[in-house]
Design a protein around this motif. Structure first.
Motif, PDB file in Angstrom:
ATOM      1  N   ASN B   2       0.703  -1.069   0.138  1.00 21.07           N
ATOM      2  CA  ASN B   2      -0.086   0.153  -0.202  1.00 21.07           C
ATOM      3  C   ASN B   2       0.784   1.279  -0.023  1.00 21.07           C
ATOM      4  OD1 ASN B   2      -2.432   0.895  -0.301  1.00 21.07           O
ATOM      5  ND2 ASN B   2      -3.308   0.709   2.094  1.00 21.07           N
ATOM      6  N   ASP B   3       2.100   1.290   0.849  1.00 23.04           N
ATOM      7  CA  ASP B   3       2.872   2.284   0.638  1.00 23.04           C
ATOM      8  C   ASP B   3       3.517   2.529  -0.530  1.00 23.04           C
ATOM      9  OD1 ASP B   3       2.322   2.620   3.105  1.00 23.04           O
ATOM     10  OD2 ASP B   3       4.241   1.787   4.124  1.00 23.04           O
ATOM     11  N   LEU B   4       3.760   1.501  -1.063  1.00 25.60           N
ATOM     12  CA  LEU B   4       4.544   1.594  -2.419  1.00 25.60           C
ATOM     13  C   LEU B   4       3.457   2.397  -3.529  1.00 25.60           C
ATOM     14  CD1 LEU B   4       7.428   0.651  -3.362  1.00 25.60           C
ATOM     15  CD2 LEU B   4       6.032  -1.348  -4.448  1.00 25.60           C
ATOM     16  N   LEU B   5       2.426   1.750  -3.508  1.00 27.51           N
ATOM     17  CA  LEU B   5       1.343   2.333  -4.207  1.00 27.51           C
ATOM     18  C   LEU B   5       0.924   3.710  -4.266  1.00 27.51           C
ATOM     19  CD1 LEU B   5      -0.575   0.700  -6.167  1.00 27.51           C
ATOM     20  CD2 LEU B   5      -2.332   1.029  -4.571  1.00 27.51           C
ATOM     21  N   GLN B   6       0.999   4.106  -2.772  1.00 29.25           N
ATOM     22  CA  GLN B   6       0.777   5.709  -2.458  1.00 29.25           C
ATOM     23  C   GLN B   6       1.969   6.409  -3.008  1.00 29.25           C
ATOM     24  OE1 GLN B   6       0.511   5.956   1.585  1.00 29.25           O
ATOM     25  NE2 GLN B   6      -1.953   5.542   1.613  1.00 29.25           N
ATOM     26  N   LEU B   7       3.373   5.735  -2.917  1.00 26.27           N
ATOM     27  CA  LEU B   7       4.741   6.461  -3.535  1.00 26.27           C
ATOM     28  C   LEU B   7       4.524   6.499  -4.732  1.00 26.27           C
ATOM     29  CD1 LEU B   7       7.162   7.154  -2.030  1.00 26.27           C
ATOM     30  CD2 LEU B   7       7.969   5.081  -2.987  1.00 26.27           C
ATOM     31  N   TYR B   8       4.184   5.675  -5.647  1.00 26.57           N
ATOM     32  CA  TYR B   8       4.129   5.905  -7.073  1.00 26.57           C
ATOM     33  C   TYR B   8       2.770   6.714  -7.421  1.00 26.57           C
ATOM     34  CZ  TYR B   8       7.411   2.116  -8.365  1.00 26.57           C
ATOM     35  OH  TYR B   8       8.429   1.596  -8.461  1.00 26.57           O
ATOM     36  N   ILE B   9       1.662   6.823  -6.678  1.00 28.26           N
ATOM     37  CA  ILE B   9       0.780   7.721  -7.196  1.00 28.26           C
ATOM     38  C   ILE B   9       1.029   9.124  -6.903  1.00 28.26           C
ATOM     39  CG2 ILE B   9      -1.653   8.493  -6.677  1.00 28.26           C
ATOM     40  CD1 ILE B   9      -2.287   5.731  -6.103  1.00 28.26           C
ATOM     41  N   LEU B  10       1.875   9.417  -5.933  1.00 30.52           N
ATOM     42  CA  LEU B  10       2.440  10.682  -5.616  1.00 30.52           C
ATOM     43  C   LEU B  10       3.434  11.089  -6.769  1.00 30.52           C
ATOM     44  CD1 LEU B  10       3.080  12.934  -3.480  1.00 30.52           C
ATOM     45  CD2 LEU B  10       4.793  11.671  -2.388  1.00 30.52           C
TER      46      LEU B  10
END
Lengths: 172, 103
Positions: B2-10
């Motif tokens: 989930n953290d990775l997903l947020q990082l990529y969306i950012l």
């Protein structure tokens, strides 16, 4: 955890390169940085588990579009093509190229166990979907490319010499 | 995950913002097209990240990204040919001068 930092490192590199593309004044350098940005993005696609997209990103963005930009730069600003890049930029370019070659080498990634690819990596199933059920997509893309070629041809065509005809009419 | 997903969306959001900033502030037409390409790259990254699952990226997301890449290449080709035409007509690619030199 180490995966997280590797992903983060690639993303930070990507954003820094994009910022440099926007801010560097020399267009040739901006283009070189854009090629590097596209290459880093293709590495990101690869480590996310989309190898075909990574290959297309390299071929289309770092290859074809870069050549189009180079041709436009050569036509519009021919004088900047003769400039030598500075030593610092050369070193950065060489370092990034080496880094990308290392990152793309699957054996080295496996050997160092830096990036774990997603589990059950379905390389056997993806091409089936990607290439079998895409006839409509391929027709649309072919039409798009044809329309683009026609548009570019129409935009870049030479103007007809109207004046000569007008003079001939006046003389007669 | 989930953290990775947020990082990529950012990251993709930052890329799109950078491209918009480039389009809004730069005065060279070639730089503006580079900004459009940066936006396209950000959108492609976003599509791939949205299709990210535990067993890889969904094939549909990859397929859509392929189409998006083709469209991006076509946009670049047409825009650059228009820039060459503008340069032939006005002798410059600076938007300020093009604005001043009207037909």
């Amino acid at each position: 955890m180490i995966d997280y930092f590797i992903h983060m490192g690639f993303l930070v590199t990507l954003i820094i390169l994009a910022f440099l593309v926007v801010e560097v004044k020399d267009l040739l350098r901006a283009l070189a940085l854009f090629i590097m940005m596209s290459s880093v993005l293709s590495v990101i696609f690869y480590i996310l588990g989309a190898p075909y997209i990574a290959v297309f990103q390299l071929a289309i963005y770092a290859g074809a579009i870069a050549v189009l930009f180079l041709a436009t730069l050569h036509t519009t600003k021919g004088r900047i093509m003769g400039k030598n890049l500075s030593l610092t930029l050369n070193l950065i370019l060489a370092f990034l190229l080496l880094f990308m070659i290392l990152a793309f080498s699957i054996n080295i990634i496996d050997a160092l166990n830096l990036v774990n690819p997603p589990q059950n990596y379905p390389l056997e199933e993806k091409p089936f979907f990607l290439w079998t059920y895409r006839s409509l997509d391929i027709i649309i893309q072919g039409f798009l490319l044809l329309a683009t070629v026609t548009a570019v041809g129409a935009i870049l065509r030479k103007k007809e010499e109207v004046e000569v005809v007008e003079k001939a009419v006046e003389e007669s | 995950m989930n953290d990775l997903l947020q990082l990529y969306i950012l990251a993709s959001t930052i890329l799109i913002a950078l491209g918009l900033y480039c389009i809004a502030t730069k005065r060279d037409l070639i730089k503006i097209v580079l900004g459009i390409e940066i936006i396209t790259s950000g959108v492609n990254l976003n599509i791939i990240v949205m299709g990210l699952r535990s067993n890889g990226v969904e094939a549909l997301a990859q397929s859509i990204t392929l189409i998006s890449m083709t469209i991006g290449a076509c946009i670049a080709a047409v825009a650059l040919s228009i820039i060459i035409n503008v340069f032939r007509h006005y002798g410059t690619t600076d938007t300020r001068e093009i604005k001043r030199l009207k037909w």
